[in-house]
Scaffold this active site. Structure first.
Site, PDB file in Angstrom:
ATOM      1  N   HIS A 136       0.815  -1.213   0.000  1.00 62.93           N
ATOM      2  CA  HIS A 136       0.000   0.000   0.000  1.00 62.93           C
ATOM      3  C   HIS A 136       0.848   1.261   0.000  1.00 62.93           C
ATOM      4  CE1 HIS A 136      -3.610   2.417   0.965  1.00 62.93           C
ATOM      5  NE2 HIS A 136      -2.788   3.130   1.726  1.00 62.93           N
ATOM      6  N   HIS A 189      -1.937   2.058  -8.168  1.00 63.06           N
ATOM      7  CA  HIS A 189      -2.784   1.388  -9.152  1.00 63.06           C
ATOM      8  C   HIS A 189      -3.014   2.310 -10.335  1.00 63.06           C
ATOM      9  CE1 HIS A 189      -5.870   3.984  -7.399  1.00 63.06           C
ATOM     10  NE2 HIS A 189      -6.671   3.664  -8.402  1.00 63.06           N
TER      11      HIS A 189
END
Length: 362
Positions: A136, A189
């Protein structure tokens, strides 16, 4: 690279791409109780510009800036299922839960309120999310060259796959990074859009490229690339197969084009050597961008490639990376001239930005 396809709880497709063919099997099941959604995507043609506008009101309910421990793009953990059922992954692609365009949408009347000048059609297409890493707190620029190569292969495969989706006319892989850009999920992403039309920018570029080829007998971007490499003043980085440069008429305060030395229409047409070389050069470009203000640079990375059915002989694949950050703490706003008239005014010269990027390191 190893590929494993599966289904999420609501029937959406998910595909795992592992760097190594010897990766363990991907067999985790999505345990969430998700209702099947019905996207209400449509497109309407602006009668004043003849450009299509996507309308997707169902996206108002999409996930917005969740806390890190509730990130839907992180791997699932006991008691916290996410969009990715596995406990870890390399690269993963799945259908967007809140797509701008979708393969199945309701039929619509051909015009808006019977006005013949405002055409209307279902927003057929496909939108996918591409997660570059399960970490993350990482970023694309912190990936290994091997992982970037995996991502390039994924972009290429998904470009070919979305080109086969009924109604799709253009495939657009891109990455948004940073809150200043409008990112609502901070996990590293990108996305891939399969549009039901050829986008206005691509139509314009193909038209200009066609006229140049007719007048000069050579591809426009090929001549631009040769001239930039000869001048050197705006070149940021180069390798055997690619050159990254600040365009001479840059619109954004930070803008870099990464162009292959060989004319290819799209990502699937790249050779293995070109893909390997891109991975190394692009990481260098991203490191220089982050070094510009000594902070993670918010940016959009946008792949320009040929439409599915038109202009494939004119298009020249390239990546455009740009940022709204004009100083370390000031944003470039698209105000009256840019938003109202489409006339850009840049506050810095392309030559200055190129020089600063060549000197930057982070």
């Amino acid at each position: 690279m190893k590929r494993t396809a599966g289904k999420l709880a609501d029937g959406r497709e998910i595909i795992y791409y592992d760097d190594s063919p010897d990766a363990p099997p991907r067999q985790a099941v999505d345990t969430r109780d998700l209702p099947r959604t019905q996207p209400l995507s449509e497109v309407r043609r602006d009668p004043l510009t003849a450009e299509w506008v996507g309308i997707a009101a169902h996206r108002q309910t999409r996930t917005y800036k969740p806390p890190a421990d509730l990130c839907p793009l992180c791997p699932s953990t006991p008691g916290k299922p996410t969009e990715i059922p596995e406990s870890g992954y390399d690269v993963v692609v799945f259908e967007n839960r809140f797509p701008s365009f979708a393969p199945t949408v309701p039929d619509l009347p051909p015009t808006v309120d019977g006005m013949p000048m405002v055409a209307r059609a279902p927003g057929l297409g496909r939108c996918e999310v591409v997660c570059f890493t399960s970490d993350h707190n990482s970023s694309f620029g912190e990936l290994s060259a091997d992982r970037v190569r995996t991502v390039v292969d994924v972009w290429a495969e998904r470009t070919a796959a979305l080109a086969e989706v009924p109604g799709v006319e253009q495939v657009f892989p891109f990455e948004n990074r940073g809150e200043e850009i409008g990112v609502t999920l901070h996990h590293p992403h990108g996305q891939i859009y399969g549009y039901p039309f050829v986008t206005p920018k691509t139509e314009r570029m193909l038209s200009v490229a066609g006229k140049y080829l007719e007048e000069h007998g050579r591809p426009l971007l090929g001549d631009i690339l040769a001239a930039e490499r000869a001048a050197e003043v705006r070149v940021v980085a180069e390798s055997g197969h690619w050159t990254a440069f600040v365009p001479a008429a840059a619109r954004w305060p930070v803008e870099v084009h990464v162009v292959p030395h060989r004319q290819v229409p799209d990502l699937p047409a790249l050779t293995d050597a070109e893909r390997d070389d891109f991975a190394r050069l692009y990481l260098e470009v991203l490191h220089r961008l982050d070094g510009l203000y000594q902070r993670p640079l918010p940016y959009i990375a946008a792949w320009h490639q040929a439409p599915v059915r038109t202009g494939r002989d004119l298009a020249w694949l390239h990546l455009e990376v740009f940022s709204v950050l004009r100083t370390a703490d000031k944003l470039k706003y698209l105000a009256g001239s840019e938003s109202g008239m489409g006339v850009w005014v840049n506050d810095v010269t392309p030559e200055q930005i190129a020089e600063r990027l060549r000197a930057s390191a982070r």
